[in-house]
Write an enzyme that holds these catalytic residues in place. Structure first.
Site, PDB file in Angstrom:
ATOM      1  N   SER A   1       0.714  -1.259  -0.015  1.00  0.00           N
ATOM      2  CA  SER A   1      -0.057  -0.097   0.125  1.00  0.00           C
ATOM      3  C   SER A   1       0.938   1.249   0.083  1.00  0.00           C
ATOM      4  O   SER A   1       0.294   2.440  -0.443  1.00  0.00           O
ATOM      5  CB  SER A   1      -0.771   0.140   1.189  1.00  0.00           C
ATOM      6  OG  SER A   1      -1.661  -1.292   1.362  1.00  0.00           O
TER       7      SER A   1
ATOM      8  N   GLU B   1      -4.615  -0.157  -8.603  1.00  0.00           N
ATOM      9  CA  GLU B   1      -3.608   0.568  -9.052  1.00  0.00           C
ATOM     10  C   GLU B   1      -2.449   0.204  -9.407  1.00  0.00           C
ATOM     11  O   GLU B   1      -1.905  -0.873  -8.705  1.00  0.00           O
ATOM     12  CB  GLU B   1      -3.199   1.592  -7.697  1.00  0.00           C
ATOM     13  CG  GLU B   1      -4.312   2.334  -7.322  1.00  0.00           C
ATOM     14  CD  GLU B   1      -3.870   3.292  -6.119  1.00  0.00           C
ATOM     15  OE1 GLU B   1      -4.337   4.402  -5.927  1.00  0.00           O
ATOM     16  OE2 GLU B   1      -3.406   2.723  -5.001  1.00  0.00           O
TER      17      GLU B   1
ATOM     18  N   ASN C   1      -4.578   5.819  -1.165  1.00  0.00           N
ATOM     19  CA  ASN C   1      -4.035   5.796   0.409  1.00  0.00           C
ATOM     20  C   ASN C   1      -3.518   7.299   0.531  1.00  0.00           C
ATOM     21  O   ASN C   1      -3.780   7.601   1.809  1.00  0.00           O
ATOM     22  CB  ASN C   1      -3.032   4.835   0.462  1.00  0.00           C
ATOM     23  CG  ASN C   1      -3.910   3.465   1.056  1.00  0.00           C
ATOM     24  OD1 ASN C   1      -4.921   3.277   1.446  1.00  0.00           O
ATOM     25  ND2 ASN C   1      -3.496   2.209   0.339  1.00  0.00           N
TER      26      ASN C   1
ATOM     27  N   HIS D   1      -1.880  -3.098  -7.013  1.00  0.00           N
ATOM     28  CA  HIS D   1      -2.244  -2.634  -5.633  1.00  0.00           C
ATOM     29  C   HIS D   1      -3.729  -3.076  -5.763  1.00  0.00           C
ATOM     30  O   HIS D   1      -4.515  -2.168  -6.454  1.00  0.00           O
ATOM     31  CB  HIS D   1      -2.041  -1.423  -5.281  1.00  0.00           C
ATOM     32  CG  HIS D   1      -2.475  -1.134  -3.795  1.00  0.00           C
ATOM     33  ND1 HIS D   1      -3.126   0.226  -3.532  1.00  0.00           N
ATOM     34  CD2 HIS D   1      -2.633  -1.744  -2.704  1.00  0.00           C
ATOM     35  CE1 HIS D   1      -3.295   0.000  -2.244  1.00  0.00           C
ATOM     36  NE2 HIS D   1      -3.009  -1.022  -1.680  1.00  0.00           N
TER      37      HIS D   1
HETATM   38  N1  NAD Z   1      -5.736  -4.633   4.415  1.00  0.00           N
HETATM   39  C1  NAD Z   1      -6.126  -3.871   3.467  1.00  0.00           C
HETATM   40  O1  NAD Z   1      -7.475  -3.136   3.368  1.00  0.00           O
HETATM   41  C2  NAD Z   1      -5.099  -3.854   2.390  1.00  0.00           C
HETATM   42  C3  NAD Z   1      -5.401  -3.040   0.891  1.00  0.00           C
HETATM   43  C4  NAD Z   1      -4.796  -3.197  -0.005  1.00  0.00           C
HETATM   44  C5  NAD Z   1      -3.462  -3.560   0.047  1.00  0.00           C
HETATM   45  N2  NAD Z   1      -3.073  -4.123   1.448  1.00  0.00           N
HETATM   46  C6  NAD Z   1      -1.388  -4.515   1.292  1.00  0.00           C
HETATM   47  O2  NAD Z   1      -1.592  -5.958   1.302  1.00  0.00           O
HETATM   48  C7  NAD Z   1      -0.344  -6.650   2.041  1.00  0.00           C
HETATM   49  C8  NAD Z   1      -1.045  -7.665   3.146  1.00  0.00           C
HETATM   50  O3  NAD Z   1      -1.856  -7.001   3.762  1.00  0.00           O
HETATM   51  P1  NAD Z   1      -2.915  -7.801   4.788  1.00  0.00           P
HETATM   52  O4  NAD Z   1      -4.163  -7.071   5.061  1.00  0.00           O
HETATM   53  O5  NAD Z   1      -3.425  -9.072   3.986  1.00  0.00           O
HETATM   54  O6  NAD Z   1      -2.308  -8.245   5.900  1.00  0.00           O
HETATM   55  P2  NAD Z   1      -2.553  -9.782   6.835  1.00  0.00           P
HETATM   56  O7  NAD Z   1      -1.794  -9.386   7.997  1.00  0.00           O
HETATM   57  O8  NAD Z   1      -4.003  -9.956   6.803  1.00  0.00           O
HETATM   58  O9  NAD Z   1      -1.732 -10.879   5.929  1.00  0.00           O
HETATM   59  C9  NAD Z   1      -0.408 -10.957   5.676  1.00  0.00           C
HETATM   60  C10 NAD Z   1      -0.170 -12.495   5.583  1.00  0.00           C
HETATM   61  O10 NAD Z   1       1.208 -12.715   5.262  1.00  0.00           O
HETATM   62  C11 NAD Z   1       1.839 -13.694   5.823  1.00  0.00           C
HETATM   63  N3  NAD Z   1       3.194 -13.502   5.590  1.00  0.00           N
HETATM   64  C12 NAD Z   1       3.983 -12.931   6.264  1.00  0.00           C
HETATM   65  N4  NAD Z   1       5.291 -13.174   5.726  1.00  0.00           N
HETATM   66  C13 NAD Z   1       5.478 -13.802   4.995  1.00  0.00           C
HETATM   67  C14 NAD Z   1       6.393 -14.468   3.908  1.00  0.00           C
HETATM   68  N5  NAD Z   1       7.690 -14.194   4.174  1.00  0.00           N
HETATM   69  N6  NAD Z   1       5.854 -15.575   3.117  1.00  0.00           N
HETATM   70  C15 NAD Z   1       4.527 -15.759   3.053  1.00  0.00           C
HETATM   71  N7  NAD Z   1       3.492 -15.109   3.847  1.00  0.00           N
HETATM   72  C16 NAD Z   1       4.072 -14.315   4.734  1.00  0.00           C
HETATM   73  C17 NAD Z   1       1.121 -13.717   6.960  1.00  0.00           C
HETATM   74  O11 NAD Z   1       1.231 -14.914   7.895  1.00  0.00           O
HETATM   75  C18 NAD Z   1      -0.224 -13.159   6.858  1.00  0.00           C
HETATM   76  O12 NAD Z   1      -1.011 -14.274   6.692  1.00  0.00           O
HETATM   77  C19 NAD Z   1       0.142  -5.334   2.949  1.00  0.00           C
HETATM   78  O13 NAD Z   1       1.181  -5.030   2.052  1.00  0.00           O
HETATM   79  C20 NAD Z   1      -0.758  -4.380   2.859  1.00  0.00           C
HETATM   80  O14 NAD Z   1      -0.430  -3.130   2.745  1.00  0.00           O
HETATM   81  C21 NAD Z   1      -3.749  -4.052   2.513  1.00  0.00           C
END
Ligand code: NAD
Length: 291
Positions: free
Chosen positions: A124, A157, A196, A145
């Site tokens: 993000s 994005e 964002n 994204h």
């Molecule tokens: N939450 C949102 O609304 C949103 C929206 C757009 C983008 N994002 C981005 O998406 C990404 C993930 O966010 P999320 O909300 O899914 O987080 P989350 O905490 O729900 O999930 C992250 C996952 O990554 C796993 N993980 C950590 N290290 C790892 C590795 N080395 N290999 C494989 N898996 C690994 C964790 O076990 C966890 O299950 C971030 O970069 C976030 O900024 C989030």
């Protein structure tokens, strides 16, 4: 990369909120999807979330039973990043942590055998350039994204670094538009990208308003839902995004622009330290029964 073969084998690294949604839309689009998580239990939890979402698609009439079963059959899970060797596109969706993401990009660069393969991030806020230079193929590194929930929200994005090649941009654009049927907007490689950079200061303002006792969480949310016709108020939305993710994005924005409007309020930091991360942990600004 003119004439590059169509993308059929996709990898998704991380199967949390976003990774499970990304894997789902790819499997529904007919792609072979391999998902990597850190351990068996987390992979199983991610798989469960994904199957539950497909089941919701079935019960709401958006998917037939055959389509649901076909999507499930196209998904495989692993805990070994080396299994990504044969992927043509890998989308990284691990926690918003720069060091962890650059490590994953360095490893993917070594493991993914196809020299034309694209390495994408769902970050993000972390500069795509930093992920690109962790590899020997920065011209094939791009931000794709997605928005949460991925199966519902159409926006993607596309974020290009100074090094991303035009072929990578056009392949990623056509993947998101033609294969996943998403609506693509483009952004330069600036923390927060388009959405964002606009959304986070709004969420932080709502948290500051609540923290200062200006208004209650309910009144702040009701104000924006009933007064501005937003589908959800800012504190509910922060719970949905995850307070840890919101904090991490705010920190990246603040680090990049040094503008006070991006500075995370202390309440947000304390809640993250307490593990009150929103819906995914059952409690944030509100409490949630089942996750
Ligand atoms: N939450 C949102 O609304 C949103 C929206 C757009 C983008 N994002 C981005 O998406 C990404 C993930 O966010 P999320 O909300 O899914 O987080 P989350 O905490 O729900 O999930 C992250 C996952 O990554 C796993 N993980 C950590 N290290 C790892 C590795 N080395 N290999 C494989 N898996 C690994 C964790 O076990 C966890 O299950 C971030 O970069 C976030 O900024 C989030």
């Amino acid at each position: 990369m003119v004439g590059a073969p169509a993308i059929e084998r996709v990898g998704v690294v991380g199967c949390g909120l976003m990774g499970s949604g990304i894997a789902e839309v790819c499997a529904r689009a007919g792609l072979d999807v391999l998902v990597r998580e850190v351990d068996e239990a987390t992979a199983e939890a991610g798989r469960g979330r994904l199957v539950k979402s497909l089941d919701r698609g079935l019960s709401s009439g958006k998917l037939t039973e055959e389509e649901r079963d076909a999507a499930v059959s196209r998904l495989a899970f692993t805990t070994d990043l080396g299994d990504m060797a044969d992927r043509q596109l890998v989308v990284e969706a691990i926690v918003e942590n720069e060091k962890m993401k650059t490590d994953v990009f360095g490893q993917l660069d070594r493991f993914v055998a196809d020299e034309q393969a694209i390495l994408a991030s769902n970050t993000s806020s972390i500069p795509i350039m930093k992920l690109g230079i962790a590899t020997a193929r920065p011209e094939q590194v791009i931000g794709i994204h997605f928005f949460n929930p991925v199966p519902v929200l159409r926006l993607v994005e596309l974020v290009t670094s100074l090094m991303t090649s035009p072929d990578t941009i056009s392949q990623a654009d056509s993947f998101a538009t033609d294969v996943l049927h998403k609506r693509v907007i483009r952004s330069q490689d600036r923390a927060g990208f388009v959405v964002n950079a606009l959304l986070i200061p709004y969420l932080l303002s709502a948290i500051r308003m609540m923290e200062s006792g200006f208004a209650t969480a309910d009144d702040i949310d009701t104000g924006m839902v009933e007064g501005c016709n937003h589908p959800m108020g800012p504190l509910h939305l922060t719970d949905l995004i995850g307070l840890d993710t919101t904090l991490a994005v705010a920190q990246s924005l603040y680090e990049e622009f040094k503008e006070p409007l991006y500075a995370p309020p202390p309440l947000l930091s304390r809640m993250v330290e307490a593990g009150l991360l929103g819906r995914k942990t059952g409690r944030g600004f509100y409490e949630y029964g089942s996750r």
